[in-house]
Motif scaffolding. Sequence first.
Motif, PDB file in Angstrom:
ATOM      1  N   LYS A   1      -6.889  11.255  -1.480  1.00  9.83           N
ATOM      2  CA  LYS A   1      -5.487  11.519  -1.844  1.00  9.83           C
ATOM      3  C   LYS A   1      -4.652  10.249  -1.700  1.00  9.83           C
ATOM      4  CE  LYS A   1      -5.625  16.394  -0.555  1.00  9.83           C
ATOM      5  NZ  LYS A   1      -5.141  17.404   0.413  1.00  9.83           N
ATOM      6  N   ALA A   2      -4.875   9.512  -0.612  1.00  2.00           N
ATOM      7  CA  ALA A   2      -4.142   8.257  -0.394  1.00  2.00           C
ATOM      8  C   ALA A   2      -4.444   7.261  -1.512  1.00  2.00           C
ATOM      9  CB  ALA A   2      -4.506   7.664   0.964  1.00  2.00           C
ATOM     10  N   HIS A   3      -5.711   7.189  -1.909  1.00  2.00           N
ATOM     11  CA  HIS A   3      -6.084   6.294  -3.017  1.00  2.00           C
ATOM     12  C   HIS A   3      -5.353   6.681  -4.298  1.00  2.00           C
ATOM     13  CE1 HIS A   3      -8.239   4.131  -6.054  1.00  2.00           C
ATOM     14  NE2 HIS A   3      -8.654   5.275  -6.580  1.00  2.00           N
TER      15      HIS A   3
ATOM     16  N   GLN B   1      -0.246   1.815 -11.253  1.00  2.00           N
ATOM     17  CA  GLN B   1      -0.119   2.074 -12.690  1.00  2.00           C
ATOM     18  C   GLN B   1       1.347   2.098 -13.121  1.00  2.00           C
ATOM     19  OE1 GLN B   1      -1.956   5.703 -14.031  1.00  2.00           O
ATOM     20  NE2 GLN B   1      -1.848   5.081 -16.159  1.00  2.00           N
ATOM     21  N   ALA B   2       2.201   2.660 -12.280  1.00  2.00           N
ATOM     22  CA  ALA B   2       3.629   2.749 -12.606  1.00  2.00           C
ATOM     23  C   ALA B   2       4.376   1.452 -12.287  1.00  2.00           C
ATOM     24  CB  ALA B   2       4.260   3.902 -11.841  1.00  2.00           C
ATOM     25  N   ARG B   3       3.665   0.509 -11.694  1.00  2.00           N
ATOM     26  CA  ARG B   3       4.286  -0.740 -11.243  1.00  2.00           C
ATOM     27  C   ARG B   3       5.487  -0.436 -10.352  1.00  2.00           C
ATOM     28  NH1 ARG B   3       2.859  -5.477 -14.549  1.00  2.00           N
ATOM     29  NH2 ARG B   3       1.315  -4.780 -16.044  1.00  2.00           N
ATOM     30  N   ASP B   4       5.257   0.540  -9.486  1.00  2.00           N
ATOM     31  CA  ASP B   4       6.286   1.022  -8.574  1.00  2.00           C
ATOM     32  C   ASP B   4       6.087   0.372  -7.206  1.00  2.00           C
ATOM     33  OD1 ASP B   4       8.405   2.515  -7.720  1.00  2.00           O
ATOM     34  OD2 ASP B   4       7.382   4.452  -7.803  1.00  2.00           O
ATOM     35  N   HIS B   5       7.045   0.604  -6.311  1.00  2.00           N
ATOM     36  CA  HIS B   5       6.936   0.078  -4.954  1.00  2.00           C
ATOM     37  C   HIS B   5       5.652   0.605  -4.317  1.00  2.00           C
ATOM     38  CE1 HIS B   5       8.190  -1.529  -1.116  1.00  2.00           C
ATOM     39  NE2 HIS B   5       7.865  -0.362  -0.571  1.00  2.00           N
ATOM     40  N   GLN B   6       4.920  -0.284  -3.678  1.00  2.63           N
ATOM     41  CA  GLN B   6       3.624   0.068  -3.110  1.00  2.63           C
ATOM     42  C   GLN B   6       3.710   0.117  -1.588  1.00  2.63           C
ATOM     43  OE1 GLN B   6       0.685   1.614  -2.963  1.00  2.63           O
ATOM     44  NE2 GLN B   6       0.133   0.592  -4.864  1.00  2.63           N
ATOM     45  N   PHE B   7       3.501   1.301  -1.013  1.00  2.22           N
ATOM     46  CA  PHE B   7       3.495   1.435   0.441  1.00  2.22           C
ATOM     47  C   PHE B   7       2.134   1.070   1.021  1.00  2.22           C
ATOM     48  CE2 PHE B   7       6.955   4.247  -0.819  1.00  2.22           C
ATOM     49  CZ  PHE B   7       7.961   3.759  -0.003  1.00  2.22           C
ATOM     50  N   GLY B   8       1.093   1.144   0.226  1.00  2.00           N
ATOM     51  CA  GLY B   8      -0.234   0.756   0.663  1.00  2.00           C
ATOM     52  C   GLY B   8      -1.078   1.930   1.123  1.00  2.00           C
ATOM     53  N   PHE B   9      -2.369   1.671   1.125  1.00  2.40           N
ATOM     54  CA  PHE B   9      -3.344   2.705   1.468  1.00  2.40           C
ATOM     55  C   PHE B   9      -3.139   3.242   2.883  1.00  2.40           C
ATOM     56  CE2 PHE B   9      -7.540   3.768   3.282  1.00  2.40           C
ATOM     57  CZ  PHE B   9      -7.864   4.842   2.471  1.00  2.40           C
ATOM     58  N   ALA B  10      -2.944   2.355   3.853  1.00  6.89           N
ATOM     59  CA  ALA B  10      -2.832   2.791   5.245  1.00  6.89           C
ATOM     60  C   ALA B  10      -1.649   3.735   5.442  1.00  6.89           C
ATOM     61  CB  ALA B  10      -2.719   1.592   6.171  1.00  6.89           C
ATOM     62  N   ALA B  11      -0.529   3.457   4.815  1.00  5.31           N
ATOM     63  CA  ALA B  11       0.641   4.326   4.951  1.00  5.31           C
ATOM     64  C   ALA B  11       0.374   5.701   4.351  1.00  5.31           C
ATOM     65  CB  ALA B  11       1.856   3.687   4.282  1.00  5.31           C
ATOM     66  N   HIS B  12      -0.240   5.721   3.173  1.00 12.40           N
ATOM     67  CA  HIS B  12      -0.550   7.005   2.542  1.00 12.40           C
ATOM     68  C   HIS B  12      -1.627   7.755   3.320  1.00 12.40           C
ATOM     69  CE1 HIS B  12       2.052   6.423  -0.882  1.00 12.40           C
ATOM     70  NE2 HIS B  12       1.503   5.244  -1.127  1.00 12.40           N
ATOM     71  N   LEU B  13      -2.610   7.035   3.819  1.00 14.88           N
ATOM     72  CA  LEU B  13      -3.669   7.676   4.605  1.00 14.88           C
ATOM     73  C   LEU B  13      -3.087   8.295   5.872  1.00 14.88           C
ATOM     74  CD1 LEU B  13      -6.680   8.299   4.979  1.00 14.88           C
ATOM     75  CD2 LEU B  13      -6.905   6.072   6.114  1.00 14.88           C
ATOM     76  N   ASN B  14      -2.200   7.587   6.527  1.00 23.26           N
ATOM     77  CA  ASN B  14      -1.560   8.110   7.731  1.00 23.26           C
ATOM     78  C   ASN B  14      -0.817   9.407   7.432  1.00 23.26           C
ATOM     79  OD1 ASN B  14      -0.887   7.752  10.570  1.00 23.26           O
ATOM     80  ND2 ASN B  14       1.208   7.444   9.841  1.00 23.26           N
ATOM     81  N   THR B  15      -0.118   9.451   6.306  1.00 21.36           N
ATOM     82  CA  THR B  15       0.602  10.665   5.909  1.00 21.36           C
ATOM     83  C   THR B  15      -0.373  11.807   5.632  1.00 21.36           C
ATOM     84  OG1 THR B  15       2.394   9.366   4.961  1.00 21.36           O
ATOM     85  CG2 THR B  15       2.181  11.647   4.192  1.00 21.36           C
TER      86      THR B  15
ATOM     87  N   TYR C   1     -11.831   0.526   2.458  1.00 24.94           N
ATOM     88  CA  TYR C   1     -10.965   0.584   1.285  1.00 24.94           C
ATOM     89  C   TYR C   1     -10.649  -0.813   0.761  1.00 24.94           C
ATOM     90  CZ  TYR C   1      -7.424   2.165  -1.969  1.00 24.94           C
ATOM     91  OH  TYR C   1      -6.720   2.422  -3.116  1.00 24.94           O
ATOM     92  N   GLU C   2     -10.418  -1.740   1.668  1.00 32.29           N
ATOM     93  CA  GLU C   2     -10.137  -3.122   1.254  1.00 32.29           C
ATOM     94  C   GLU C   2     -11.332  -3.717   0.507  1.00 32.29           C
ATOM     95  OE1 GLU C   2      -8.028  -6.514   0.547  1.00 32.29           O
ATOM     96  OE2 GLU C   2      -7.269  -4.624   1.331  1.00 32.29           O
ATOM     97  N   LEU C   3     -12.532  -3.459   0.979  1.00 33.80           N
ATOM     98  CA  LEU C   3     -13.729  -3.961   0.300  1.00 33.80           C
ATOM     99  C   LEU C   3     -13.864  -3.357  -1.101  1.00 33.80           C
ATOM    100  CD1 LEU C   3     -16.284  -3.879   3.246  1.00 33.80           C
ATOM    101  CD2 LEU C   3     -15.397  -5.927   2.099  1.00 33.80           C
ATOM    102  N   VAL C   4     -13.649  -2.061  -1.196  1.00 34.28           N
ATOM    103  CA  VAL C   4     -13.784  -1.379  -2.491  1.00 34.28           C
ATOM    104  C   VAL C   4     -12.717  -1.865  -3.471  1.00 34.28           C
ATOM    105  CG1 VAL C   4     -13.633   0.869  -3.631  1.00 34.28           C
ATOM    106  CG2 VAL C   4     -14.930   0.641  -1.526  1.00 34.28           C
ATOM    107  N   ARG C   5     -11.492  -2.060  -2.988  1.00 29.49           N
ATOM    108  CA  ARG C   5     -10.415  -2.514  -3.877  1.00 29.49           C
ATOM    109  C   ARG C   5     -10.659  -3.911  -4.432  1.00 29.49           C
ATOM    110  NH1 ARG C   5      -6.157   0.265  -6.051  1.00 29.49           N
ATOM    111  NH2 ARG C   5      -4.714  -1.362  -5.489  1.00 29.49           N
ATOM    112  N   ARG C   6     -11.437  -4.720  -3.718  1.00 29.31           N
ATOM    113  CA  ARG C   6     -11.728  -6.081  -4.188  1.00 29.31           C
ATOM    114  C   ARG C   6     -12.893  -6.114  -5.175  1.00 29.31           C
ATOM    115  NH1 ARG C   6      -9.732 -10.412  -0.665  1.00 29.31           N
ATOM    116  NH2 ARG C   6      -8.323  -9.442   0.827  1.00 29.31           N
ATOM    117  N   ASP C   7     -13.559  -4.992  -5.360  1.00 30.22           N
ATOM    118  CA  ASP C   7     -14.702  -4.894  -6.257  1.00 30.22           C
ATOM    119  C   ASP C   7     -14.270  -4.142  -7.512  1.00 30.22           C
ATOM    120  OD1 ASP C   7     -17.102  -4.456  -7.554  1.00 30.22           O
ATOM    121  OD2 ASP C   7     -18.111  -3.566  -5.829  1.00 30.22           O
TER     122      ASP C   7
END
Length: 148
Positions: A61-63, A71-85, A108-114
């Motif tokens: 869900k966080a991803h 995609q929306a080029r919107d403000h990005q809170f980042g994976f950790a913030a969404h995961l915490n929520t 997640y950081e490793l996957v995002r770089r691939d």
Amino acid sequence: MTHNFGLYLTLELGDYYGSPSDSWPAGSWSASTEHVIPFFTIVVNELGADRAAHWFIAAEKAHKHVAAADQARDHQFGFAAHLNTEIGDDREPSLPCAAAWEAMKALYELVRRDAAADPSVLFNCAVLASGRKSGRTDQRLVAAPASA
């Protein structure tokens, strides 16, 4: 721990991507796959298979939040913030939770770089692998990613 998560995750990934040896040398498995399996295993070892599955569902869900903002080029809170929520009250201040938390952020950081990796596939396979008990999949967890 008796739950052989690393093997189960490899089997689930094999079900999705096919055998890594079938398409050698190019392969359909992303390069980051072998690097993230140990991080997924840390989460399961620290939290237990059932609780880890819920964290993997929360990570999916966080991803989705991160991808939507990208995609929306919107403000990005980042994976950790969404995961915490998404994890909510399940993130207690214990050493096992801290280890699982850091492992989730690292994988997640490793996957995002691939560019070839699909975080959704990895998290869904991790949920399915978490639900395996003696080679059988927990049907409650199979339905969870579909409803995420």
